[in-house]
Design an enzyme around this catalytic site. Sequence first.
Site, PDB file in Angstrom:
ATOM      1  N   GLY A   1      -7.074   3.185   3.919  1.00 28.38           N
ATOM      2  CA  GLY A   1      -6.575   4.532   3.643  1.00 28.38           C
ATOM      3  C   GLY A   1      -7.165   5.590   4.544  1.00 28.38           C
ATOM      4  O   GLY A   1      -7.079   6.776   4.243  1.00 28.38           O
TER       5      GLY A   1
ATOM      6  N   SER B   1      -6.418   3.573  10.093  1.00 31.89           N
ATOM      7  CA  SER B   1      -6.784   2.788  11.269  1.00 31.89           C
ATOM      8  C   SER B   1      -5.558   2.661  12.172  1.00 31.89           C
ATOM      9  O   SER B   1      -5.681   2.529  13.392  1.00 31.89           O
ATOM     10  CB  SER B   1      -7.280   1.407  10.849  1.00 31.89           C
TER      11      SER B   1
ATOM     12  N   ASP C   1      -1.350  11.721  10.309  1.00 34.31           N
ATOM     13  CA  ASP C   1      -2.394  10.816  10.801  1.00 34.31           C
ATOM     14  C   ASP C   1      -2.598  10.956  12.313  1.00 34.31           C
ATOM     15  O   ASP C   1      -3.729  11.041  12.801  1.00 34.31           O
ATOM     16  CB  ASP C   1      -2.038   9.359  10.481  1.00 34.31           C
TER      17      ASP C   1
HETATM   18  C1  GLA Z   1       0.260   8.177   5.041  1.00 33.17           C
HETATM   19  C2  GLA Z   1       1.237   8.588   6.147  1.00 33.17           C
HETATM   20  C3  GLA Z   1       1.160  10.082   6.413  1.00 33.17           C
HETATM   21  C4  GLA Z   1       1.262  10.894   5.127  1.00 33.17           C
HETATM   22  C5  GLA Z   1       0.324  10.345   4.052  1.00 33.17           C
HETATM   23  C6  GLA Z   1       0.527  10.988   2.718  1.00 33.17           C
HETATM   24  O1  GLA Z   1      -1.042   8.338   5.490  1.00 33.17           O
HETATM   25  O2  GLA Z   1       0.966   7.881   7.319  1.00 33.17           O
HETATM   26  O3  GLA Z   1       2.160  10.451   7.332  1.00 33.17           O
HETATM   27  O4  GLA Z   1       2.576  10.953   4.674  1.00 33.17           O
HETATM   28  O5  GLA Z   1       0.481   8.935   3.879  1.00 33.17           O
HETATM   29  O6  GLA Z   1       0.217  12.337   2.779  1.00 33.17           O
END
Ligand code: GLA
Length: 405
Positions: A136, A139, A186
Amino acid sequence: MSIFSSTSASRRADLVEQARKGFVERFGHEPEAVGVAPGRVELLGNHTDYNEGFVLTAALDRGIAIAGASREVPEARVTTLGRGDTATFDPQNPRRDPQALWSDYVKGIVDQFNKIGANIGGFDAAIASDISPGAGVSSSAALLVSTAQLLLNLHPHPLAGDPMALAKLARRAENEFVGAPVGLLDQFSSVFGREGHALFLDCRTLAWRSVTLPASQARILIADSGVKHALAAGGGYSERKAECDAAALWFAEREPDKNIRTLRDVTPAMLEAYAGDLDPVLEKRARHIVYENKRVEMGAEALESGNVAAFGEMMSLTHESCMRFFENSCDEVDTLALTAIAHPGVYGAKLSGGGWGGCTAIVHHPDATESLCAALTETFTAKFGREPSLLPTSAAQGAESFRFA
Ligand code: GLA
């Protein structure tokens, strides 16, 4: 700026050295360059990114380094140092692995480079990581962005001077090649991270600013539930995205003058005015997103005015909203978040990332770290018969690349 000039630099320098050594062991000569990119923690803004809303995020002091060198032959060989897997492929024609492997992220970047006309020839690369997949902390973004950084170093291209275009390219690689319908959170975090700071991003306009995280008052602990999550098409993540799109469309049909494109355009007043009229599941999803956007704005402003407690409260409210309305948490993550929230010295805690597993982000006073870790371990172990993995971390610099001398 050299990667050796920040406080999280020694960890990063170790990772780079691991990648370099691994490359030498595997390929028998020194690599030319390295790309290094961090994972991220989502502080606020859960599932708001693909709804064109707001996020507050930070890059971590952990991530991925990929050392590489060009080859004469038009073939790519990429090896992971942890598991020792090697992927060999034609960079002109990368193909997705039927088993959806880590190498799809590397190939996805190569595929995007081909699409923008950056001619990637053959290369060898070795990957070192100090974050575990599925924990979470993204990576996947770290792998995408570090690969892009390495390839830009091996094959100079104007993209290197446009970090937002780089983040967007990495997202397209994940959307189009890997097949995960993720937003920009991310990849943006991994590219733009700033030591000691959170980043506020408007996912529609892509305007962003950094916000100080006062290290003397606030520390980040990542508590990994050990429950693996996946973002691939067909899972809970894409189902939530479809529900958000359906809810936005419902509002757009009711309010044709308001130009509603996504849930970003639905205000709390609008949501309340129609409460009970739309499908109850869609209403719950919309409620999470509409108020989450407010929480991000308020949380960022609280941090900017030095009110860490008010910021932390927004995090805990987000977690409650995940549990009640977005329904993307799980027992293990709830146990970590709720134990943390009840612990003295904790400002706030929430699920970080897609959900259904992964990790909890906890912001707390530095004096509380030890007792917090003990409380989390005790409660979690009593309930699930195994320990959670706890990672005290800090906001770090974003991705970079450099050439070995
Ligand atoms: C994952 C996805 C992101 C985002 C989050 C939830 O990490 O890769 O783009 O949507 O979930 O906020």
